[in-house]
Design a protein around this motif. Structure first.
Motif, short mmCIF file in Angstrom:
data_model
loop_
_atom_site.label_atom_id
_atom_site.label_comp_id
_atom_site.label_asym_id
_atom_site.label_seq_id
_atom_site.Cartn_x
_atom_site.Cartn_y
_atom_site.Cartn_z
N ALA A 183 41.81 9.70 -25.47
CA ALA A 183 41.62 8.90 -26.68
C ALA A 183 40.64 9.54 -27.66
O ALA A 183 40.59 9.16 -28.83
CB ALA A 183 41.12 7.50 -26.31
N GLU A 184 39.88 10.53 -27.20
CA GLU A 184 38.87 11.17 -28.04
C GLU A 184 39.54 12.13 -29.02
O GLU A 184 40.45 12.87 -28.67
CB GLU A 184 37.87 11.92 -27.15
N THR A 185 39.10 12.12 -30.28
CA THR A 185 39.69 12.99 -31.30
C THR A 185 38.97 14.33 -31.40
O THR A 185 39.58 15.32 -31.80
CB THR A 185 39.65 12.30 -32.68
N ASP A 186 37.69 14.39 -31.05
CA ASP A 186 36.96 15.65 -31.09
C ASP A 186 37.37 16.49 -29.88
O ASP A 186 37.28 16.03 -28.74
CB ASP A 186 35.45 15.39 -31.06
N ASP A 187 37.83 17.72 -30.13
CA ASP A 187 38.37 18.56 -29.06
C ASP A 187 37.35 18.83 -27.97
O ASP A 187 37.67 18.84 -26.78
CB ASP A 187 38.88 19.88 -29.63
N LEU A 188 36.09 19.07 -28.35
CA LEU A 188 35.06 19.38 -27.37
C LEU A 188 34.84 18.20 -26.42
O LEU A 188 34.75 18.36 -25.20
CB LEU A 188 33.75 19.72 -28.10
N LEU A 189 34.80 17.00 -27.00
CA LEU A 189 34.61 15.80 -26.19
C LEU A 189 35.87 15.45 -25.41
O LEU A 189 35.81 14.98 -24.28
CB LEU A 189 34.20 14.63 -27.09
N ARG A 190 37.01 15.67 -26.04
CA ARG A 190 38.29 15.34 -25.41
C ARG A 190 38.48 16.12 -24.11
O ARG A 190 39.00 15.60 -23.12
CB ARG A 190 39.42 15.66 -26.39
N LEU A 191 38.07 17.38 -24.10
CA LEU A 191 38.23 18.22 -22.92
C LEU A 191 37.05 18.13 -21.96
O LEU A 191 37.10 18.69 -20.86
CB LEU A 191 38.41 19.68 -23.35
N GLY A 192 36.00 17.47 -22.38
CA GLY A 192 34.81 17.37 -21.53
C GLY A 192 33.95 18.61 -21.56
O GLY A 192 33.03 18.75 -20.74
N LEU A 207 36.34 27.73 -27.77
CA LEU A 207 37.81 27.72 -27.66
C LEU A 207 38.38 26.32 -27.52
O LEU A 207 39.58 26.16 -27.28
CB LEU A 207 38.24 28.58 -26.47
N ALA A 208 37.57 25.30 -27.67
CA ALA A 208 38.04 23.92 -27.50
C ALA A 208 39.28 23.60 -28.33
O ALA A 208 40.24 23.01 -27.81
CB ALA A 208 36.91 22.95 -27.81
N PRO A 209 39.34 23.99 -29.63
CA PRO A 209 40.56 23.67 -30.40
C PRO A 209 41.81 24.34 -29.84
O PRO A 209 42.91 23.77 -29.85
CB PRO A 209 40.23 24.20 -31.80
N VAL A 210 41.66 25.56 -29.32
CA VAL A 210 42.79 26.29 -28.74
C VAL A 210 43.22 25.63 -27.43
O VAL A 210 44.41 25.41 -27.17
CB VAL A 210 42.45 27.76 -28.51
N LEU A 211 42.23 25.30 -26.60
CA LEU A 211 42.54 24.67 -25.31
C LEU A 211 43.16 23.29 -25.49
O LEU A 211 44.03 22.89 -24.72
CB LEU A 211 41.26 24.56 -24.48
N ALA A 212 42.75 22.60 -26.51
CA ALA A 212 43.24 21.23 -26.75
C ALA A 212 44.69 21.22 -27.24
O ALA A 212 45.38 20.21 -27.12
CB ALA A 212 42.35 20.52 -27.74
#
Length: 251
Positions: A183-192, A207-212
Motif C-alpha cells: 500500500a506504500e507509494t514511496d519505493d524505499l518504504l514499499r520495499l522495506g 536502486l529502490a525505484p528499479v527494484l520496485a
C-alpha cells in the motif's frame, strides 16, 4: 501387451476416472495430478501419502501401487510439470527455440511456484539414469536441437547447463521479489529498504525505484540476450558463420 515403465508418464494413460466419492479408476496420472494439486495449494511439505489417499478417497495402499514412497511421488510431480515443456528439436533456428523454451519454462514455474524447488533440487537428488524418463526428455530434445545445428555433443551439453542454470537462478530471484508494504507509494518504504543503514547500503537503497518496478519477463529477455549472444560468439557451430553483430570489430 507390454506395460509402460512405472516411472514414465504415458500421454495415453487412462485418466478419465473421477477422483473422490469412491468412484472412478485410479491411475498413476490421476495420483500425480492429485499430488500436484496439493503442492500447488499448500506446498511440498503438506504432501503425504496419507493426505494424498484422502484426496483420492482411496485406501493408502492403492497410492503405493503407483508411487512406492514420497521420493518417487515427488519425482513424478516434477515429471508431470516438465512433461508440459515442449522442445522442437527440428527448429532450424536454435537460438529462437531456446528462447521459446526459456519463456515456457518460466511460465510453468509461475503457474506452479510451489513446485519450483522440486524442479531445481530433485534432479540433484537422483542419479541421471535413475530419473523418470519424462524429466530427461527436454535434455534429450535440446541436445538433438543443438547437435543438429552443428554443435558437438559436449558443447551442446554445456549450452543446456548454462541455459538452465540461468533459468533456475532467474526464476528463484523472480519468485522472491516480495513487496514489504504494497500500500506504500514511496519505493524505499514499499520495499522495506529504509531499514537498511544508508552508510552501509547506499547503492542498494538508491536502486529502490528499479527494484520496485521489477518485470520478470523483461529481466528474462535481457538475461537471454546476454547468455545467447555469448554462447553464439564462443560456441558457434563450425558449419555456421557467427551473426554479424557477434563478430569482433576489425582494425
Amino acid at each position: 501387451m507390454t506395460r509402460p515403465p512405472a516411472d514414465s508418464i504415458d500421454a495415453n494413460d487412462d485418466a478419465d476416472g473421477t477422483v473422490g466419492n469412491g468412484g472412478g479408476k485410479i491411475t498413476r496420472k490421476v495420483v500425480l495430478a492429485a499430488a500436484l494439486g496439493i503442492i500447488d495449494r499448500d506446498g511440498v511439505d503438506a504432501l503425504s501419502m496419507r493426505r494424498l489417499a484422502r484426496a483420492l478417497d482411496r485406501d493408502p495402499m492403492i497410492v503405493y501401487r503407483h508411487a512406492p514412497n514420497k521420493a518417487a511421488l515427488l519425482d513424478g510431480v516434477a515429471e508431470t510439470v516438465l512433461a508440459q515443456l515442449k522442445v522442437d528439436p527440428t527448429d532450424p533456428d536454435w537460438v529462437a527455440q531456446l528462447r521459446t523454451v526459456a519463456r515456457e519454462y518460466r511460465s510453468l514455474a509461475l503457474t506452479h511456484p510451489r513446485v519450483v524447488p522440486l524442479l531445481v533440487t530433485r534432479p540433484l537428488a537422483t542419479p541421471l539414469a535413475l530419473r523418470p524418463q519424462g524429466t530427461l526428455r527436454p535434455l534429450e530434445d535440446i541436445l538433438t536441437l543443438l547437435t543438429t545445428a552443428g554443435f558437438s555433443p559436449p558443447a551442446a551439453l554445456h549450452i543446456y547447463r548454462a541455459l538452465f542454470g540461468f533459468l533456475h537462478g532467474h526464476i528463484l530471484d523472480e519468485l522472491q521479489e516480495l513487496i514489504d508494504n504494497p500500500a506504500e507509494t514511496d519505493d524505499l518504504l514499499r520495499l522495506g529498504l529504509h531499514r537498511l543503514p544508508i552508510d552501509q547500503f547506499p547503492l542498494l537503497r538508491s536502486l529502490a525505484p528499479v527494484l520496485a518496478t521489477y518485470d520478470g519477463a523483461t529481466e528474462l529477455e535481457r538475461g537471454l540476450d546476454i547468455l545467447l549472444a555469448g554462447l553464439t560468439t564462443t560456441l558457434n557451430p563450425p558449419n555456421q558463420t557467427p551473426p554479424r553483430e557477434a563478430q569482433p570489430p576489425t582494425g
